[in-house]
Motif scaffolding. Structure first.
Motif, PDB file in Angstrom:
ATOM      1  N   SER A 192     126.538 -30.711 -12.177  1.00 31.51           N
ATOM      2  CA  SER A 192     125.593 -29.612 -11.897  1.00 31.51           C
ATOM      3  C   SER A 192     125.462 -29.378 -10.397  1.00 31.51           C
ATOM      4  CB  SER A 192     124.227 -29.909 -12.509  1.00 31.51           C
ATOM      5  OG  SER A 192     124.324 -29.974 -13.918  1.00 31.51           O
ATOM      6  N   LEU A 193     125.417 -30.456  -9.620  1.00 31.46           N
ATOM      7  CA  LEU A 193     125.335 -30.324  -8.171  1.00 31.46           C
ATOM      8  C   LEU A 193     126.582 -29.636  -7.615  1.00 31.46           C
ATOM      9  CD1 LEU A 193     123.924 -31.021  -5.455  1.00 31.46           C
ATOM     10  CD2 LEU A 193     125.311 -33.101  -5.467  1.00 31.46           C
TER      11      LEU A 193
ATOM     12  N   GLN B  38     126.980 -25.839  -5.728  1.00 34.39           N
ATOM     13  CA  GLN B  38     127.669 -25.556  -4.462  1.00 34.39           C
ATOM     14  C   GLN B  38     128.703 -24.450  -4.655  1.00 34.39           C
ATOM     15  OE1 GLN B  38     129.222 -29.017  -2.332  1.00 34.39           O
ATOM     16  NE2 GLN B  38     127.694 -30.275  -3.385  1.00 34.39           N
TER      17      GLN B  38
END
Length: 141
Positions: A40-41, A45
């Motif tokens: 998810s991170l 981005q």
């Protein structure tokens, strides 16, 4: 295969939508949650910088192709970025431009054109930097 942001997020949803059986709790579930969080991170981005990276990359590829057009008999007329700047639309244009760049690079190598070869290698490095995703510091186990 390079998964898209929607592919990753749908995968995250499917992974977390239903709890696993009791034997998948504890350490297994903690690992599963950590992987979903990391994906998810990275997807965040990509969602934030992905369109800008592709627009910049497409322009840089077009520039290299235009500079080489006369020397290598390139036809020009490479596709423009779509009016609607979606990742999928930009990726379609990018795939066409990359194919032209690969063909040019092969011709440059065959001819031994070291100056243009160096320019293409610098472009590849710039493209990688534009697409870079940063991993956070992760706790060790």
């Amino acid at each position: 295969m390079t998964p898209s942001v929607p592919d990753i997020l749908v995968g995250n949803f499917l992974c977390m939508a239903e709890p696993g059986p009791p034997e998948q709790q504890g350490e297994f579930m903690a690992g599963k949650v950590a992987v979903v969080a990391l994906l998810s991170l990275l997807a965040a981005q990509e969602a934030e910088r992905g369109a800008a990276a592709r627009v910049t990359e497409n322009a840089a590829i077009r520039e290299i192709l235009l500079e080489a057009a006369a020397d290598y008999g390139l036809h020009g007329g490479w596709p423009a970025d779509p009016v609607e700047l979606t990742i999928s639309g930009l990726d379609r244009v990018n795939a066409t431009l990359r194919q032209a760049l690969i063909s040019l690079h092969e011709a440059v190598e065959a001819r031994g054109d070291t100056g243009r070869h160096a320019s293409i290698l610098r472009l590849y490095a710039r493209m990688a930097e534009l697409r870079r995703l940063d991993l956070p510091p992760l706790p060790g186990r």
